[in-house]
Design a protein around this motif. Structure first.
Motif, PDB file in Angstrom:
ATOM      1  N   LEU A  88      -7.051   4.581   0.156  1.00  0.00           N
ATOM      2  CA  LEU A  88      -7.125   3.419   1.039  1.00  0.00           C
ATOM      3  C   LEU A  88      -8.549   2.876   1.130  1.00  0.00           C
ATOM      4  O   LEU A  88      -8.759   1.664   1.204  1.00  0.00           O
ATOM      5  CB  LEU A  88      -6.593   3.786   2.429  1.00  0.00           C
ATOM      6  CG  LEU A  88      -6.407   2.661   3.425  1.00  0.00           C
ATOM      7  CD1 LEU A  88      -5.432   1.618   2.904  1.00  0.00           C
ATOM      8  CD2 LEU A  88      -5.914   3.220   4.760  1.00  0.00           C
ATOM      9  N   TYR A 136       0.826  -1.209   0.000  1.00  0.00           N
ATOM     10  CA  TYR A 136       0.000   0.000   0.000  1.00  0.00           C
ATOM     11  C   TYR A 136       0.860   1.259   0.000  1.00  0.00           C
ATOM     12  O   TYR A 136       0.541   2.229  -0.680  1.00  0.00           O
ATOM     13  CB  TYR A 136      -0.965  -0.005   1.196  1.00  0.00           C
ATOM     14  CG  TYR A 136      -1.512   1.365   1.509  1.00  0.00           C
ATOM     15  CD1 TYR A 136      -2.328   2.031   0.595  1.00  0.00           C
ATOM     16  CD2 TYR A 136      -1.181   2.019   2.685  1.00  0.00           C
ATOM     17  CE1 TYR A 136      -2.803   3.303   0.862  1.00  0.00           C
ATOM     18  CE2 TYR A 136      -1.655   3.277   2.956  1.00  0.00           C
ATOM     19  CZ  TYR A 136      -2.465   3.926   2.045  1.00  0.00           C
ATOM     20  OH  TYR A 136      -2.930   5.180   2.302  1.00  0.00           O
ATOM     21  N   ASP A 193      -2.102   0.150   8.257  1.00  0.00           N
ATOM     22  CA  ASP A 193      -2.243   0.987   7.061  1.00  0.00           C
ATOM     23  C   ASP A 193      -2.423   2.464   7.409  1.00  0.00           C
ATOM     24  O   ASP A 193      -2.030   3.333   6.633  1.00  0.00           O
ATOM     25  CB  ASP A 193      -3.393   0.489   6.182  1.00  0.00           C
ATOM     26  CG  ASP A 193      -3.012  -0.763   5.412  1.00  0.00           C
ATOM     27  OD1 ASP A 193      -1.799  -0.998   5.211  1.00  0.00           O
ATOM     28  OD2 ASP A 193      -3.914  -1.505   5.003  1.00  0.00           O
TER      29      ASP A 193
END
Length: 186
Positions: free
Chosen positions: A122, A39, A162
């Motif tokens: 995201l 990511y 994340d």
């Protein structure tokens, strides 16, 4: 001049595809969806390359993996489409595009704007990832999974890492975007 710009773009797209592949091997195994640095590199591809080239870097990454090169967290090959986590890979493409599109519209990037831009990307990773996780378990893996269970394992267990990566990417973005703008790269 145009040849130099095209060459630079080609190199950067390939570099971010490669960095995303490297990010797949830097992982913390947790059930169902491992935590990786993919990511981070997907987000930075959108920030630095913009919408089209950022998405292209992620498309190349996914295509290389589907062609059989073991660049995903659990290998590679066309059969990876049947892995429950494949939706996150689709989400990387969309996220890089969304992040890049938002960055292209922002005149002056602040930490708050960078966080918002990265969180928007995201969102799409988790949207595609959790839905694909749920569908894959229930339709073709033959292992019933509730939507709550898919949401918990595919989002709740993963989001804290994340969010840390998002804050780090936002910090990097506010430092690097002005430099790239000053030199006319973005």
């Amino acid at each position: 001049m145009k040849t130099t710009k095209n060459t630079r773009n080609l190199i950067l797209v390939a570099m971010f595809a490669a960095l995303t592949a490297i990010g797949a091997f830097i992982k913390i195994p947790i059930p169902y969806v491992p935590f990786t640095l993919q990511y981070l590199f997907c987000a930075l591809a959108g920030v630095i390359l913009g919408s089209k080239l950022g998405a292209l870097s992620q498309i190349i990454y996914v295509m290389v993996g589907l062609a059989g090169v073991p660049v995903f967290t659990e290998g590679g090959g066309l059969s990876y489409v049947f892995k429950p986590t494949f939706g996150y890979l689709i989400g990387f493409i969309v996220a890089a595009y969304v992040i890049g599109k938002i960055r292209e519209k922002i005149k002056e990037l602040s930490f708050i704007k960078a966080m918002g831009m990265l969180l928007a990307g995201l969102f799409f990773i988790y949207l595609f990832g959790v839905i694909y996780l749920y569908v894959s378990y229930n339709l073709y893996l033959g292992q019933p999974m509730s939507l709550y269970f898919a949401f918990f394992n595919g989002f709740v267990l993963c989001i804290s890492g994340d969010l840390i990566l998002t804050a780090f990417a936002a910090y990097v973005a506010i430092k690097i975007v002005p430099i790239f703008k000053r030199f006319g790269y973005i």
